[in-house]
Design a protein around this motif. Sequence first.
Motif, PDB file in Angstrom:
ATOM      1  N   VAL A  53       0.814  -1.227   0.000  1.00  0.00           N
ATOM      2  CA  VAL A  53       0.000   0.000   0.000  1.00  0.00           C
ATOM      3  C   VAL A  53       0.844   1.272   0.000  1.00  0.00           C
ATOM      4  CG1 VAL A  53      -1.956  -1.137   1.129  1.00  0.00           C
ATOM      5  CG2 VAL A  53      -0.280   0.098   2.532  1.00  0.00           C
ATOM      6  N   ALA A  54       2.143   1.140   0.148  1.00  0.00           N
ATOM      7  CA  ALA A  54       3.017   2.317   0.262  1.00  0.00           C
ATOM      8  C   ALA A  54       3.002   3.167  -0.994  1.00  0.00           C
ATOM      9  CB  ALA A  54       4.449   1.876   0.566  1.00  0.00           C
ATOM     10  N   GLY A  55       2.971   4.476  -0.783  1.00  0.00           N
ATOM     11  CA  GLY A  55       3.125   5.425  -1.866  1.00  0.00           C
ATOM     12  C   GLY A  55       1.914   5.636  -2.753  1.00  0.00           C
ATOM     13  N   MET A  56       0.787   5.085  -2.380  1.00  0.00           N
ATOM     14  CA  MET A  56      -0.411   5.250  -3.204  1.00  0.00           C
ATOM     15  C   MET A  56      -1.143   6.537  -2.851  1.00  0.00           C
ATOM     16  SD  MET A  56      -2.198   1.546  -3.609  1.00  0.00           S
ATOM     17  CE  MET A  56      -3.004   2.077  -5.122  1.00  0.00           C
ATOM     18  N   SER A  57      -1.605   7.224  -3.859  1.00  0.00           N
ATOM     19  CA  SER A  57      -2.448   8.395  -3.629  1.00  0.00           C
ATOM     20  C   SER A  57      -3.874   7.914  -3.323  1.00  0.00           C
ATOM     21  CB  SER A  57      -2.464   9.276  -4.876  1.00  0.00           C
ATOM     22  OG  SER A  57      -3.189   8.636  -5.921  1.00  0.00           O
ATOM     23  N   PRO A  58      -4.692   8.764  -2.729  1.00  0.00           N
ATOM     24  CA  PRO A  58      -6.087   8.391  -2.499  1.00  0.00           C
ATOM     25  C   PRO A  58      -6.820   8.031  -3.801  1.00  0.00           C
ATOM     26  CG  PRO A  58      -5.537  10.332  -1.216  1.00  0.00           C
ATOM     27  CD  PRO A  58      -4.373  10.065  -2.122  1.00  0.00           C
ATOM     28  N   GLU A  59      -6.486   8.709  -4.869  1.00  0.00           N
ATOM     29  CA  GLU A  59      -7.116   8.423  -6.156  1.00  0.00           C
ATOM     30  C   GLU A  59      -6.722   7.034  -6.649  1.00  0.00           C
ATOM     31  OE1 GLU A  59      -5.357  11.325  -5.501  1.00  0.00           O
ATOM     32  OE2 GLU A  59      -7.209  12.441  -5.101  1.00  0.00           O
ATOM     33  N   GLN A  60      -5.433   6.689  -6.537  1.00  0.00           N
ATOM     34  CA  GLN A  60      -4.986   5.354  -6.932  1.00  0.00           C
ATOM     35  C   GLN A  60      -5.649   4.293  -6.067  1.00  0.00           C
ATOM     36  OE1 GLN A  60      -0.792   6.150  -6.408  1.00  0.00           O
ATOM     37  NE2 GLN A  60      -0.421   5.897  -8.616  1.00  0.00           N
ATOM     38  N   ALA A  61      -5.755   4.557  -4.767  1.00  0.00           N
ATOM     39  CA  ALA A  61      -6.360   3.587  -3.855  1.00  0.00           C
ATOM     40  C   ALA A  61      -7.845   3.393  -4.137  1.00  0.00           C
ATOM     41  CB  ALA A  61      -6.153   4.034  -2.406  1.00  0.00           C
ATOM     42  N   SER A  62      -8.477   4.329  -4.815  1.00  0.00           N
ATOM     43  CA  SER A  62      -9.908   4.268  -5.130  1.00  0.00           C
ATOM     44  C   SER A  62     -10.208   3.575  -6.460  1.00  0.00           C
ATOM     45  CB  SER A  62     -10.491   5.685  -5.188  1.00  0.00           C
ATOM     46  OG  SER A  62     -10.336   6.333  -3.954  1.00  0.00           O
ATOM     47  N   TRP A  63      -9.201   3.348  -7.279  1.00  0.00           N
ATOM     48  CA  TRP A  63      -9.385   2.798  -8.615  1.00  0.00           C
ATOM     49  C   TRP A  63      -9.890   1.354  -8.562  1.00  0.00           C
ATOM     50  CZ3 TRP A  63      -7.029  -1.139 -11.494  1.00  0.00           C
ATOM     51  CH2 TRP A  63      -7.237  -1.089 -12.878  1.00  0.00           C
ATOM     52  N   ARG A 173      -2.961  -3.289  -8.260  1.00  0.00           N
ATOM     53  CA  ARG A 173      -1.937  -2.284  -8.583  1.00  0.00           C
ATOM     54  C   ARG A 173      -1.262  -2.586  -9.911  1.00  0.00           C
ATOM     55  NH1 ARG A 173       1.571   0.370  -3.960  1.00  0.00           N
ATOM     56  NH2 ARG A 173       1.840   1.747  -5.749  1.00  0.00           N
ATOM     57  N   LYS A 174      -1.031  -3.864 -10.201  1.00  0.00           N
ATOM     58  CA  LYS A 174      -0.441  -4.222 -11.495  1.00  0.00           C
ATOM     59  C   LYS A 174      -1.394  -3.880 -12.634  1.00  0.00           C
ATOM     60  CE  LYS A 174       2.747  -7.911 -10.290  1.00  0.00           C
ATOM     61  NZ  LYS A 174       3.078  -9.315 -10.581  1.00  0.00           N
ATOM     62  N   LEU A 175      -2.670  -4.198 -12.470  1.00  0.00           N
ATOM     63  CA  LEU A 175      -3.659  -3.849 -13.496  1.00  0.00           C
ATOM     64  C   LEU A 175      -3.706  -2.341 -13.716  1.00  0.00           C
ATOM     65  CD1 LEU A 175      -6.669  -6.177 -12.560  1.00  0.00           C
ATOM     66  CD2 LEU A 175      -5.144  -6.397 -14.544  1.00  0.00           C
ATOM     67  N   GLN A 176      -3.592  -1.608 -12.634  1.00  0.00           N
ATOM     68  CA  GLN A 176      -3.656  -0.153 -12.684  1.00  0.00           C
ATOM     69  C   GLN A 176      -2.383   0.451 -13.270  1.00  0.00           C
ATOM     70  OE1 GLN A 176      -3.372   1.854  -8.836  1.00  0.00           O
ATOM     71  NE2 GLN A 176      -5.142   3.109  -9.393  1.00  0.00           N
ATOM     72  N   GLY A 177      -1.281  -0.262 -13.158  1.00  0.00           N
ATOM     73  CA  GLY A 177       0.003   0.271 -13.606  1.00  0.00           C
ATOM     74  C   GLY A 177       0.707   1.088 -12.542  1.00  0.00           C
TER      75      GLY A 177
END
Length: 186
Positions: A53-63, A173-177
């Motif tokens: 979960v490190a380094g993720m923005s709230p937007e990335q965490a919501s994807w 996270r891999k799917l998201q890039g």
Amino acid sequence: MLRSVVFAASLLAATVLSAQSPAAPATLRSILLEQLRSSHNKAEWFTPVNAAVAGMSPEQASWIPRNAAGKVDPENNHSVGMLAAHLVFWNERSLQQLRGEKPAQFSGNNDETFNKFDAKSWADIVSRLDKVMIGFEEWTEHASDADLAKAASTLAHVGTHNAYHTGQILYVRKLQGSWNPANGVK
């Protein structure tokens, strides 16, 4: 001659085994702590949740992943934030029970445990996830042998549950890039 070969093979096997054995024998406490730490913050056999979960923005965490038609995939319908919120929910309840505290009322609908997330809560979710994992480790370090024996199955399941959902987090996270393979998973 055969006796010498058998002796040499036995000596070699004993040397290899002693080099692989830890200095102190494993105990229930040491095994459970190792499992909790490897699913929390110590990269060993797999990537721990803190790194996932490190380094993720709230937007990335919501994807949330979408299928080819742009629809949410019913088989993969959770964001990283939802998965982390689910872990926080169950880990906090389990730790409260281990400590003899009464957890808050729960309807029993597991789907609700994923839906306790929004982008504004991301930093809090990450902090609570780390805090509850530290709580498990501290409880395990200081529990009496009797309490530890009673809780062993719960603690083992906590580690397994965390590892399972951490794998899902990494997949999303891999799917998201947004996953850097240098952080542990290629």
